[in-house]
Design an enzyme around this catalytic site. Sequence first.
Site, mmCIF file in Angstrom:
data_model
loop_
_atom_site.group_PDB
_atom_site.id
_atom_site.type_symbol
_atom_site.label_atom_id
_atom_site.label_comp_id
_atom_site.label_asym_id
_atom_site.label_seq_id
_atom_site.Cartn_x
_atom_site.Cartn_y
_atom_site.Cartn_z
ATOM 1 C CG ASN A 18 -0.652 -2.376 8.154
ATOM 2 O OD1 ASN A 18 -1.474 -2.224 7.660
ATOM 3 N ND2 ASN A 18 0.621 -1.718 8.171
ATOM 4 C CG MET A 94 10.422 -5.001 9.970
ATOM 5 S SD MET A 94 9.695 -4.521 8.577
ATOM 6 C CE MET A 94 11.099 -3.702 7.759
ATOM 7 C CG HIS A 113 6.529 -4.866 -0.167
ATOM 8 N ND1 HIS A 113 7.574 -5.061 0.464
ATOM 9 C CD2 HIS A 113 6.776 -4.213 -1.215
ATOM 10 C CE1 HIS A 113 8.600 -4.298 0.079
ATOM 11 N NE2 HIS A 113 8.199 -3.955 -1.135
ATOM 12 C CG ASP A 149 9.020 -8.080 -0.227
ATOM 13 O OD1 ASP A 149 8.367 -8.611 0.742
ATOM 14 O OD2 ASP A 149 9.772 -7.460 0.001
ATOM 15 C CD GLN A 175 2.870 2.959 7.851
ATOM 16 O OE1 GLN A 175 2.373 3.605 8.898
ATOM 17 N NE2 GLN A 175 3.963 2.167 8.155
ATOM 18 C CD GLU A 178 1.215 -0.306 4.253
ATOM 19 O OE1 GLU A 178 1.352 -0.273 5.443
ATOM 20 O OE2 GLU A 178 2.039 -0.352 3.589
#
Length: 214
Positions: A18, A94, A113, A149, A175, A178
């Site tokens: 990302n 994380m 997320h 979250d 992903q 994302e």
Amino acid sequence: MSRPPLPVAVLVSGFGSNLQALLDATAAGRLNAAIRLVASDRPEARALERARVAGIPTAAIPPGLFPDRAAWNDALHAALRDSGAELVVLAGFMRVLGRELVHAWQGRMLNVHPSLLPLYRGLHTHRRALEAGDAMHGASIHFVTEELDGGPVILQARVPVLPGDDEDSLARRVQAREHEVFPKVVEWIAQGRLCWRDEGPWLDGGRMAEPVVV
Ligand code: GRF
């Protein structure tokens, strides 16, 4: 008149795909941002290497170097503040941040997320979506609040679960989405289209009642 690039700091813990999407969008002129700092709780994170390659200042701030969580949060906060960032982006970070840090950046901190929030907060989201037999899964970009979250969702990218999907195949497709949508939401902030006002998100001059779904 064109706006100056939005100064951004990115927090990472792992692979950094990302982060790479943000770097690529910036280089391609799709994102009007200046990434001032990439900081990680894990010195060995591949994401830090990506930042170095792109010539961006990095900081490794592992909690183990500090006497307690409060001291670690203070160090992180100081690094973010000193970077001159106006927005903090959690891109695969994380660890849970302390209350004060989250408060200090409320409305100026985004997270990606891998689920359609409020479904599946926390870890192992792809496994949980498969186990539940969901037909639709995806990713959410949200403002970070004290609730893990749980902050207001700005955008959701929906990804159909396909027959034969396993955790890896589903994670790969989520992903990929994302990487499309995260730079887009950061660009909304850079353009002044998205902001935080009166305790909530506003898009294009109106208070957001629900996320944008793509
Ligand atoms: C992403 O899937 C993101 O949704 C989650 O952690 C993962 C990070 O991947 N929060 P990467 O480090 O950006 O490759």
